[in-house]
Design a protein around this motif. Structure first.
Motif, PDB file in Angstrom:
ATOM      1  N   SER A 100       0.814  -1.221   0.000  1.00 16.51           N
ATOM      2  CA  SER A 100       0.000   0.000   0.000  1.00 16.51           C
ATOM      3  C   SER A 100       0.847   1.271   0.000  1.00 16.51           C
ATOM      4  O   SER A 100       0.511   2.244  -0.676  1.00 16.51           O
ATOM      5  CB  SER A 100      -0.963   0.008   1.180  1.00 16.51           C
ATOM      6  OG  SER A 100      -0.259  -0.035   2.402  1.00 16.51           O
ATOM      7  N   LEU A 101       1.948   1.281   0.712  1.00 16.38           N
ATOM      8  CA  LEU A 101       2.816   2.454   0.723  1.00 16.38           C
ATOM      9  C   LEU A 101       3.469   2.659  -0.636  1.00 16.38           C
ATOM     10  O   LEU A 101       3.562   3.784  -1.131  1.00 16.38           O
ATOM     11  CB  LEU A 101       3.869   2.340   1.820  1.00 16.38           C
ATOM     12  CG  LEU A 101       4.748   3.565   2.034  1.00 16.38           C
ATOM     13  CD1 LEU A 101       3.897   4.798   2.334  1.00 16.38           C
ATOM     14  CD2 LEU A 101       5.739   3.325   3.148  1.00 16.38           C
ATOM     15  N   GLU A 102       3.887   1.581  -1.276  1.00 16.54           N
ATOM     16  CA  GLU A 102       4.499   1.675  -2.602  1.00 16.54           C
ATOM     17  C   GLU A 102       3.482   2.197  -3.618  1.00 16.54           C
ATOM     18  O   GLU A 102       3.811   3.005  -4.476  1.00 16.54           O
ATOM     19  CB  GLU A 102       5.045   0.315  -3.049  1.00 16.54           C
ATOM     20  CG  GLU A 102       5.851   0.351  -4.311  1.00 16.54           C
ATOM     21  CD  GLU A 102       7.167   1.105  -4.203  1.00 16.54           C
ATOM     22  OE1 GLU A 102       7.774   1.352  -5.259  1.00 16.54           O
ATOM     23  OE2 GLU A 102       7.605   1.451  -3.090  1.00 16.54           O
ATOM     24  N   CYS A 103       2.246   1.757  -3.510  1.00 14.29           N
ATOM     25  CA  CYS A 103       1.183   2.220  -4.407  1.00 14.29           C
ATOM     26  C   CYS A 103       0.998   3.731  -4.265  1.00 14.29           C
ATOM     27  O   CYS A 103       0.902   4.447  -5.266  1.00 14.29           O
ATOM     28  CB  CYS A 103      -0.106   1.470  -4.114  1.00 14.29           C
ATOM     29  SG  CYS A 103      -1.407   1.748  -5.324  1.00 14.29           S
ATOM     30  N   VAL A 138       1.597   6.600  -7.257  1.00 12.89           N
ATOM     31  CA  VAL A 138       0.561   7.561  -7.642  1.00 12.89           C
ATOM     32  C   VAL A 138       1.048   8.988  -7.420  1.00 12.89           C
ATOM     33  O   VAL A 138       0.881   9.860  -8.287  1.00 12.89           O
ATOM     34  CB  VAL A 138      -0.748   7.296  -6.873  1.00 12.89           C
ATOM     35  CG1 VAL A 138      -1.743   8.427  -7.085  1.00 12.89           C
ATOM     36  CG2 VAL A 138      -1.353   5.971  -7.296  1.00 12.89           C
ATOM     37  N   ASN A 139       1.682   9.249  -6.295  1.00 16.21           N
ATOM     38  CA  ASN A 139       2.194  10.590  -6.014  1.00 16.21           C
ATOM     39  C   ASN A 139       3.269  11.001  -7.007  1.00 16.21           C
ATOM     40  O   ASN A 139       3.294  12.137  -7.476  1.00 16.21           O
ATOM     41  CB  ASN A 139       2.731  10.672  -4.588  1.00 16.21           C
ATOM     42  CG  ASN A 139       1.641  10.687  -3.543  1.00 16.21           C
ATOM     43  OD1 ASN A 139       0.473  10.879  -3.854  1.00 16.21           O
ATOM     44  ND2 ASN A 139       2.023  10.461  -2.297  1.00 16.21           N
ATOM     45  N   VAL A 165      10.882   3.384 -13.453  1.00 19.74           N
ATOM     46  CA  VAL A 165      11.382   3.589 -12.099  1.00 19.74           C
ATOM     47  C   VAL A 165      10.729   2.601 -11.138  1.00 19.74           C
ATOM     48  O   VAL A 165      11.367   2.109 -10.224  1.00 19.74           O
ATOM     49  CB  VAL A 165      11.114   5.047 -11.640  1.00 19.74           C
ATOM     50  CG1 VAL A 165      11.524   5.245 -10.195  1.00 19.74           C
ATOM     51  CG2 VAL A 165      11.839   6.022 -12.546  1.00 19.74           C
ATOM     52  N   TYR A 166       9.456   2.311 -11.390  1.00 15.94           N
ATOM     53  CA  TYR A 166       8.693   1.425 -10.506  1.00 15.94           C
ATOM     54  C   TYR A 166       8.310   0.164 -11.269  1.00 15.94           C
ATOM     55  O   TYR A 166       7.630   0.238 -12.287  1.00 15.94           O
ATOM     56  CB  TYR A 166       7.423   2.123 -10.011  1.00 15.94           C
ATOM     57  CG  TYR A 166       7.705   3.404  -9.265  1.00 15.94           C
ATOM     58  CD1 TYR A 166       8.070   3.370  -7.921  1.00 15.94           C
ATOM     59  CD2 TYR A 166       7.621   4.627  -9.905  1.00 15.94           C
ATOM     60  CE1 TYR A 166       8.333   4.542  -7.239  1.00 15.94           C
ATOM     61  CE2 TYR A 166       7.878   5.810  -9.219  1.00 15.94           C
ATOM     62  CZ  TYR A 166       8.238   5.753  -7.889  1.00 15.94           C
ATOM     63  OH  TYR A 166       8.497   6.912  -7.207  1.00 15.94           O
ATOM     64  N   LYS A 167       8.721  -0.984 -10.763  1.00 20.54           N
ATOM     65  CA  LYS A 167       8.430  -2.242 -11.465  1.00 20.54           C
ATOM     66  C   LYS A 167       6.943  -2.556 -11.491  1.00 20.54           C
ATOM     67  O   LYS A 167       6.465  -3.252 -12.376  1.00 20.54           O
ATOM     68  CB  LYS A 167       9.219  -3.395 -10.853  1.00 20.54           C
ATOM     69  CG  LYS A 167       8.841  -3.704  -9.416  1.00 20.54           C
ATOM     70  CD  LYS A 167       9.636  -4.862  -8.845  1.00 20.54           C
ATOM     71  CE  LYS A 167       9.360  -4.938  -7.397  1.00 20.54           C
ATOM     72  NZ  LYS A 167       9.038  -5.901  -6.664  1.00 20.54           N
ATOM     73  N   GLU A 168       6.178  -2.011 -10.556  1.00 20.13           N
ATOM     74  CA  GLU A 168       4.742  -2.265 -10.497  1.00 20.13           C
ATOM     75  C   GLU A 168       3.946  -1.407 -11.481  1.00 20.13           C
ATOM     76  O   GLU A 168       2.787  -1.675 -11.743  1.00 20.13           O
ATOM     77  CB  GLU A 168       4.193  -1.997  -9.083  1.00 20.13           C
ATOM     78  CG  GLU A 168       4.784  -2.861  -8.007  1.00 20.13           C
ATOM     79  CD  GLU A 168       6.035  -2.246  -7.378  1.00 20.13           C
ATOM     80  OE1 GLU A 168       6.578  -1.264  -7.928  1.00 20.13           O
ATOM     81  OE2 GLU A 168       6.474  -2.747  -6.344  1.00 20.13           O
ATOM     82  N   ALA A 169       4.567  -0.353 -12.001  1.00 15.45           N
ATOM     83  CA  ALA A 169       3.854   0.614 -12.836  1.00 15.45           C
ATOM     84  C   ALA A 169       3.921   0.234 -14.309  1.00 15.45           C
ATOM     85  O   ALA A 169       4.981  -0.077 -14.840  1.00 15.45           O
ATOM     86  CB  ALA A 169       4.439   2.004 -12.637  1.00 15.45           C
ATOM     87  N   GLU A 170       2.760   0.274 -14.954  1.00 15.34           N
ATOM     88  CA  GLU A 170       2.657   0.109 -16.402  1.00 15.34           C
ATOM     89  C   GLU A 170       2.143   1.438 -16.941  1.00 15.34           C
ATOM     90  O   GLU A 170       0.977   1.784 -16.761  1.00 15.34           O
ATOM     91  CB  GLU A 170       1.701  -1.027 -16.755  1.00 15.34           C
ATOM     92  CG  GLU A 170       2.177  -2.380 -16.289  1.00 15.34           C
ATOM     93  CD  GLU A 170       1.157  -3.479 -16.550  1.00 15.34           C
ATOM     94  OE1 GLU A 170       0.023  -3.181 -16.982  1.00 15.34           O
ATOM     95  OE2 GLU A 170       1.506  -4.648 -16.311  1.00 15.34           O
TER      96      GLU A 170
END
Length: 88
Positions: A40-43, A47-48, A72-77
């Protein structure tokens, strides 16, 4: 269907409530209501970061590596669509 520049950001393994403060305030309740498995913190950080990059570029005129596709973020597409003739 946008005729101007368009951006899309998906965060892998996130759920609708991951985009609120609920997972940080009440992990138990948010788990019952449905969140993804992303941290949740990474999310929130993702977003920020993308929100700030967007406003810096479009309000301050400062280019952003994030909006240029830097991973930069592996979770971001992230996807950016600029119609022909609009520049970068």
């Amino acid at each position: 269907n946008a005729t101007d520049a368009a951006y899309s950001l998906c965060i892998k393994d996130s759920g609708h409530l991951n985009f609120t403060d609920l997972p940080r305030i009440s992990p138990l309740l948010s788990g019952m209501l449905g969140v993804g498995t992303v941290d949740s913190l990474e999310c929130i950080k993702i977003v920020n970061a993308y929100s700030l990059a967007f406003f810096d570029e479009h309000l301050k005129g400062q280019s952003s590596p994030l909006l240029d596709g830097e991973a930069v973020y592996k979770e971001a597409e992230f996807q950016k669509r600029i119609p022909v003739g609009m520049g970068n």
